[in-house]
Design a protein around this motif. Sequence first.
Motif, PDB file in Angstrom:
ATOM      1  N   UNK A   1      10.150   1.432  -4.766  1.00  0.00           N
ATOM      2  CA  UNK A   1      11.400   0.671  -4.613  1.00  0.00           C
ATOM      3  C   UNK A   1      11.312  -0.650  -5.367  1.00  0.00           C
ATOM      4  N   UNK A   2      10.174  -1.333  -5.211  1.00  0.00           N
ATOM      5  CA  UNK A   2       9.976  -2.596  -5.928  1.00  0.00           C
ATOM      6  C   UNK A   2      10.012  -2.376  -7.434  1.00  0.00           C
ATOM      7  N   UNK A   3       9.398  -1.278  -7.880  1.00  0.00           N
ATOM      8  CA  UNK A   3       9.375  -0.967  -9.310  1.00  0.00           C
ATOM      9  C   UNK A   3      10.784  -0.697  -9.834  1.00  0.00           C
ATOM     10  N   UNK A   4      11.583   0.033  -9.058  1.00  0.00           N
ATOM     11  CA  UNK A   4      12.965   0.322  -9.474  1.00  0.00           C
ATOM     12  C   UNK A   4      13.794  -0.960  -9.559  1.00  0.00           C
ATOM     13  N   UNK A   5      13.603  -1.847  -8.576  1.00  0.00           N
ATOM     14  CA  UNK A   5      14.341  -3.114  -8.582  1.00  0.00           C
ATOM     15  C   UNK A   5      13.952  -3.965  -9.797  1.00  0.00           C
ATOM     16  N   UNK A   6      12.648  -4.033 -10.084  1.00  0.00           N
ATOM     17  CA  UNK A   6      12.181  -4.802 -11.244  1.00  0.00           C
ATOM     18  C   UNK A   6      12.690  -4.197 -12.549  1.00  0.00           C
ATOM     19  N   UNK A   7      12.702  -2.869 -12.596  1.00  0.00           N
ATOM     20  CA  UNK A   7      13.182  -2.197 -13.806  1.00  0.00           C
ATOM     21  C   UNK A   7      14.653  -2.503 -14.050  1.00  0.00           C
TER      22      UNK A   7
ATOM     23  N   UNK B   1       0.826  -1.211   0.000  1.00  0.00           N
ATOM     24  CA  UNK B   1       0.000   0.000   0.000  1.00  0.00           C
ATOM     25  C   UNK B   1       0.858   1.258   0.000  1.00  0.00           C
ATOM     26  N   UNK B   2       2.026   1.180   0.577  1.00  0.00           N
ATOM     27  CA  UNK B   2       2.926   2.333   0.632  1.00  0.00           C
ATOM     28  C   UNK B   2       3.484   2.634  -0.754  1.00  0.00           C
ATOM     29  N   UNK B   3       3.312   3.872  -1.206  1.00  0.00           N
ATOM     30  CA  UNK B   3       3.832   4.262  -2.520  1.00  0.00           C
ATOM     31  C   UNK B   3       5.354   4.232  -2.540  1.00  0.00           C
ATOM     32  N   UNK B   4       5.972   4.450  -1.387  1.00  0.00           N
ATOM     33  CA  UNK B   4       7.435   4.428  -1.298  1.00  0.00           C
ATOM     34  C   UNK B   4       7.970   3.025  -1.577  1.00  0.00           C
ATOM     35  N   UNK B   5       7.393   2.017  -0.902  1.00  0.00           N
ATOM     36  CA  UNK B   5       7.854   0.647  -1.106  1.00  0.00           C
ATOM     37  C   UNK B   5       7.490   0.141  -2.500  1.00  0.00           C
ATOM     38  N   UNK B   6       6.354   0.581  -3.028  1.00  0.00           N
ATOM     39  CA  UNK B   6       5.984   0.188  -4.391  1.00  0.00           C
ATOM     40  C   UNK B   6       6.972   0.765  -5.405  1.00  0.00           C
TER      41      UNK B   6
ATOM     42  N   UNK C   1       0.202  -6.319 -11.907  1.00  0.00           N
ATOM     43  CA  UNK C   1      -0.690  -5.778 -12.930  1.00  0.00           C
ATOM     44  C   UNK C   1      -0.624  -4.249 -13.006  1.00  0.00           C
ATOM     45  N   UNK C   2      -1.758  -3.580 -12.746  1.00  0.00           N
ATOM     46  CA  UNK C   2      -1.835  -2.131 -12.953  1.00  0.00           C
ATOM     47  C   UNK C   2      -1.198  -1.319 -11.833  1.00  0.00           C
ATOM     48  N   UNK C   3      -0.703  -1.976 -10.797  1.00  0.00           N
ATOM     49  CA  UNK C   3      -0.063  -1.232  -9.706  1.00  0.00           C
ATOM     50  C   UNK C   3       1.260  -0.630 -10.168  1.00  0.00           C
ATOM     51  N   UNK C   4       1.890  -1.226 -11.180  1.00  0.00           N
ATOM     52  CA  UNK C   4       3.167  -0.739 -11.697  1.00  0.00           C
ATOM     53  C   UNK C   4       2.935   0.116 -12.934  1.00  0.00           C
TER      54      UNK C   4
END
Length: 348
Positions: free
Chosen positions: A229-235, A222-227, A268-271
């Motif tokens: 971070x996860x997005x940067x790692x996946x990228x 739910x935290x936009x900060x952790x989301x 899905x659409x969270x990223x």
Amino acid sequence: KKKYLWKLLYMVILGYDVDFGHYEAATLINAARFSEKYTGYIGLSLMATEKDTDIFIKIAQSIRNDLLSSNEVNQSLAISTIGTLAPKELVDAMSKDIEKIALSDTVRMPIFIRKKAILCLLRLFRKFRELYTNTEGWSRAIYTMLDQKNLGFLSSTVSLLTGVATLSPNPAFEESVPKLISILQKLVLQRDCSPDYLYYKTPNPWLIVKLLKALQLFPPPESSNFLAIASDALLKIVTKTEVTRNVNKNNTDHGILFEAINLIVHYRNALHSDLKNQAISLLGVFISVREPNIRYLALEAISKFSDTPHAENLIQEHLKTILKLLRDNDVSIRRRALDILYIMCTPA
């Protein structure tokens, strides 16, 4: 006795059925000398079966004494034997002790002993789930254990979290998601890893794969900060993974890549849509490489994207390559290509 037991073990390793000497191996567990004790444990692990109920009943107390002793080596032998065999007689007698050693921070145990106990507990949980009906208390313990710095200990902890959350889902385990993402950040983005855990310049790939699999069990944070971070790692995983001449490095990096893609599909659409587009574009390159295993995994990943919104157009760009794979020599690749075409079909 030790000498002749090793001869029996050699016969067992060669594949012969040895139906005697089991009890003699068990009695060596009580020996004072370490060489005799570990011979007894190895003999018991290799020769005994779950049908040897009488033997396990007779030696249960001896194994428990080693488990609760202050000798780390004896503890290690006891935990390994319990986890390897997991007969009901030993599990009934020592399941609570294993749980306490694995999960309790108040028990002063060396890291490697707790690591073995965690994996042993996971084995017992998978085999005797009826003994562990209340796993809610485990979530708090696992949450605390994820603060450890030792990567081997963290790997065992994430394995336990994944195993328990898969077989016994509980919303309380979602509290660990931010810590899982923080560990992923250290390994992928910061490359904070000791040289002992580098494998072909990749920081602890086994733990990264486990983290990506564990995150797929829970909804996006739910935290936009952790989301973010996860997005940067996946990228970084998606954009930095390449096909090299080193087979071992390819296997390592692509194992991480395809688990990362599975997580992208799960979120899905969270990223951001750009991340999904880059993943599909990379998969389009991988379905054309010579290595059949990579082609198959890429096709499997594309099939997961096929039913996600706005991915159809990107997949259409690789339609010619997918059609070409219908004539591939590998039947599994032909089947996977056909599956994608079936998913892409519309009523019109």
